[in-house]
Design a protein around this motif. Sequence first.
Motif, mmCIF file in Angstrom:
data_model
loop_
_atom_site.group_PDB
_atom_site.id
_atom_site.type_symbol
_atom_site.label_atom_id
_atom_site.label_comp_id
_atom_site.label_asym_id
_atom_site.label_seq_id
_atom_site.Cartn_x
_atom_site.Cartn_y
_atom_site.Cartn_z
ATOM 1 N N GLU A 97 4.972 2.694 -5.348
ATOM 2 C CA GLU A 97 3.523 2.378 -5.683
ATOM 3 C C GLU A 97 3.236 1.424 -4.773
ATOM 4 O O GLU A 97 2.091 1.649 -3.983
ATOM 5 C CB GLU A 97 2.852 2.037 -7.044
ATOM 6 C CG GLU A 97 3.612 3.565 -8.132
ATOM 7 C CD GLU A 97 3.088 3.064 -8.949
ATOM 8 O OE1 GLU A 97 2.615 2.105 -9.432
ATOM 9 O OE2 GLU A 97 3.593 3.813 -9.860
ATOM 10 N N LYS A 98 3.670 0.322 -4.196
ATOM 11 C CA LYS A 98 2.983 -1.045 -3.456
ATOM 12 C C LYS A 98 2.832 -0.152 -1.900
ATOM 13 O O LYS A 98 2.385 -0.658 -0.752
ATOM 14 C CB LYS A 98 3.438 -2.243 -3.802
ATOM 15 C CG LYS A 98 3.216 -2.496 -4.718
ATOM 16 C CD LYS A 98 3.599 -3.760 -5.897
ATOM 17 C CE LYS A 98 3.246 -4.946 -4.515
ATOM 18 N NZ LYS A 98 2.777 -5.426 -4.810
ATOM 19 N N THR A 99 4.393 0.291 -1.810
ATOM 20 C CA THR A 99 4.271 0.190 -0.048
ATOM 21 C C THR A 99 3.655 1.260 0.093
ATOM 22 O O THR A 99 2.887 1.529 1.321
ATOM 23 C CB THR A 99 6.400 0.669 0.113
ATOM 24 O OG1 THR A 99 6.863 -1.207 -0.965
ATOM 25 C CG2 THR A 99 5.752 0.796 1.542
ATOM 26 N N ALA A 100 3.601 2.341 -0.644
ATOM 27 C CA ALA A 100 2.711 3.711 -0.325
ATOM 28 C C ALA A 100 1.410 3.658 -0.420
ATOM 29 O O ALA A 100 0.349 3.995 0.694
ATOM 30 C CB ALA A 100 2.820 5.038 -1.532
ATOM 31 N N CYS A 103 0.080 2.175 2.906
ATOM 32 C CA CYS A 103 0.643 2.795 3.976
ATOM 33 C C CYS A 103 -1.226 3.422 4.208
ATOM 34 O O CYS A 103 -1.487 3.685 5.133
ATOM 35 C CB CYS A 103 1.611 3.397 4.564
ATOM 36 S SG CYS A 103 1.798 5.312 4.627
ATOM 37 N N ALA A 104 -1.177 3.963 2.768
ATOM 38 C CA ALA A 104 -3.104 5.391 2.509
ATOM 39 C C ALA A 104 -3.588 4.107 3.349
ATOM 40 O O ALA A 104 -4.207 4.927 3.938
ATOM 41 C CB ALA A 104 -2.519 5.224 1.169
ATOM 42 N N GLY A 128 5.415 9.943 6.558
ATOM 43 C CA GLY A 128 5.151 8.996 7.460
ATOM 44 C C GLY A 128 5.274 7.224 7.437
ATOM 45 O O GLY A 128 3.622 6.368 8.401
ATOM 46 N N CYS A 129 5.378 6.798 6.668
ATOM 47 C CA CYS A 129 5.285 5.138 6.542
ATOM 48 C C CYS A 129 6.367 4.444 6.699
ATOM 49 O O CYS A 129 6.475 3.437 6.679
ATOM 50 C CB CYS A 129 5.343 5.157 4.563
ATOM 51 S SG CYS A 129 3.430 6.129 4.350
ATOM 52 N N GLN A 292 3.160 -0.787 8.610
ATOM 53 C CA GLN A 292 2.922 -1.061 8.878
ATOM 54 C C GLN A 292 3.320 -2.519 9.136
ATOM 55 O O GLN A 292 2.618 -4.183 8.461
ATOM 56 C CB GLN A 292 0.857 -1.488 8.019
ATOM 57 C CG GLN A 292 0.619 -0.119 7.813
ATOM 58 C CD GLN A 292 0.928 1.362 7.350
ATOM 59 O OE1 GLN A 292 2.130 1.017 6.907
ATOM 60 N NE2 GLN A 292 0.837 1.843 7.861
ATOM 61 N N ALA A 293 4.743 -3.212 9.057
ATOM 62 C CA ALA A 293 5.899 -4.400 9.131
ATOM 63 C C ALA A 293 5.242 -5.260 10.264
ATOM 64 O O ALA A 293 4.871 -4.744 10.882
ATOM 65 C CB ALA A 293 6.907 -4.066 8.750
#
Length: 378
Positions: A97-100, A103-104, A128-129, A292-293
């Motif tokens: 959830e945190k990573t998605a 990304c969003a 696409g994340c 986004q890293a």
Amino acid sequence: MMHRRTRGFGPCRQIGRAICRTIAASLVALAMAVAPSQHASAQDAHFGYSLAAPENTLTIWGSTDIAAFGPAISTFVDRNPGVAVTYVDINTNELYEKTAGACAENRPASDLVISSAVDLQVSLANDGCASAHASDLTGQLPSWANWRNEVFGFTFEPVVIVYNRAGTPFDGMTISRFDLIDLLRTDEATYSGKVATYDIEDSGVGYLFAFMDSQQATTFGRLVESFGRNKVVATCCAEEILDGVAEGRYLVAYNMLGSYAIARARWDDRIGVLFPTDYTLVLARAALIPKQAENRALAGRFIDFLLSDKGRGVLEDTDLIARPHNDLPSGEGLDLPGDSLLRPIALTPVLLVGLDQEKRRLFLDIWKSSIAPVKDAP
């Protein structure tokens, strides 16, 4: 029927539960002390140099216990002077959830995400994340452990049955799911309320294992029904379940990560580990570099380290890569099943089937109609 064999885990020379836990706690405390931060929480561990430049600081979000994964991070830092690593331990569903969410919203979060819920990792890549990373080492991975050079499986962890050695007849035996069903059906007085597994609604990896069982096994419906009759405890967290088995509150734990179970059995001779003989799922814990890293190059370097001979050696030492153990204190070894019985969970879009919202809802409804989760385990 169940068959006897030389047992994989006999009476080990127990170093002591308290000592083992002290070692694990000391590892985390040492990591925290190396690079303290005013923003650190109890779930954060810091390795390396507190004065490292931001571009030399790798932030990892992961679901792997720090006691198991810390040695790999420490070795990477030792081999890369001037590099620091911050590791944040997050459960699989929250990790997704945190990573998605990041990304969003197109904002940076972690530099690397490592999760045992590999279906959720593939889902992030499919949405696409993920950033691609390719090297000679990633190219050597088997196809099932590399999805589009975006999701990389780097461990080899069998999914096992754990049992209390004093309270069950399993020592020296092999057991299939058919055998387990028969045992639970014929001896409900012994096993009612004494079998544990993950709460698959709260645990991403627990849901993954249960859904894979439903795809692999003709026994799944009977197994869930048998679990329901025996009031199976569906609860959180590998450590909690292993503690319960060791203490005799549970006699059997189903679908447990072999890495944690094998590591525990090496010093705690109250528990034993069995590979199901009809098939044994194998998890390759997956690494993903978020789109986004901020430090993608450093994240790629860490992935390559995990896939290198040195990295794999460290992962073997902490049982994140399973191998025959001929060095157990008792002198006995652990025999892995033959290749025909091992079923690696492939990193492919097939994993997304179980994440379809309607299919997930129906699957959870079937599960919960027989098995009620226990939020406060005994």
